[in-house]
Scaffold this motif. Sequence first.
Motif, PDB file in Angstrom:
ATOM      1  N   GLU A  88      -4.971  -4.588  -6.323  1.00 28.83           N
ATOM      2  CA  GLU A  88      -5.507  -3.556  -5.430  1.00 28.83           C
ATOM      3  C   GLU A  88      -4.636  -2.313  -5.504  1.00 28.83           C
ATOM      4  O   GLU A  88      -3.434  -2.390  -5.731  1.00 28.83           O
ATOM      5  CB  GLU A  88      -5.538  -4.057  -3.985  1.00 28.83           C
TER       6      GLU A  88
ATOM      7  N   CYS B 289      -5.032  -0.491   0.646  1.00 32.09           N
ATOM      8  CA  CYS B 289      -5.476  -1.606   1.473  1.00 32.09           C
ATOM      9  C   CYS B 289      -6.813  -1.389   2.176  1.00 32.09           C
ATOM     10  O   CYS B 289      -7.457  -2.354   2.566  1.00 32.09           O
ATOM     11  CB  CYS B 289      -4.406  -1.929   2.512  1.00 32.09           C
TER      12      CYS B 289
ATOM     13  N   ILE C  11      -0.435  -5.910  -0.108  1.00 30.21           N
ATOM     14  CA  ILE C  11      -1.763  -6.034  -0.727  1.00 30.21           C
ATOM     15  C   ILE C  11      -1.627  -6.830  -2.020  1.00 30.21           C
ATOM     16  O   ILE C  11      -0.537  -6.938  -2.580  1.00 30.21           O
ATOM     17  CB  ILE C  11      -2.390  -4.651  -1.007  1.00 30.21           C
TER      18      ILE C  11
ATOM     19  N   CYS D  51       0.853  -1.179   0.000  1.00 34.65           N
ATOM     20  CA  CYS D  51       0.000   0.000   0.000  1.00 34.65           C
ATOM     21  C   CYS D  51       0.897   1.240   0.000  1.00 34.65           C
ATOM     22  O   CYS D  51       1.800   1.352   0.829  1.00 34.65           O
ATOM     23  CB  CYS D  51      -0.904  -0.018   1.231  1.00 34.65           C
TER      24      CYS D  51
END
Length: 63
Positions: A20, A23, A16, A9
């Motif tokens: 993505e 997070c 993560i 992140c």
Amino acid sequence: MAVDPHKHCPICGTPIPLNELVCSPDCQKVWDARLNQQKRSRLILYVVIIIFLVIWAVMTFVK
């Protein structure tokens, strides 16, 4: 002892999945705020550059 493919992140550094961006919703709010600040700073920079170019053009071509 291989580690599964992941990234971290950008806000808090938590591992993560690759698909993505951040997070958590809290990190998403911080991320969005940073993007908005970046856009605002870029816009201000462009406006200042245009102002200086206009001043330069006026001083150069109008005597």
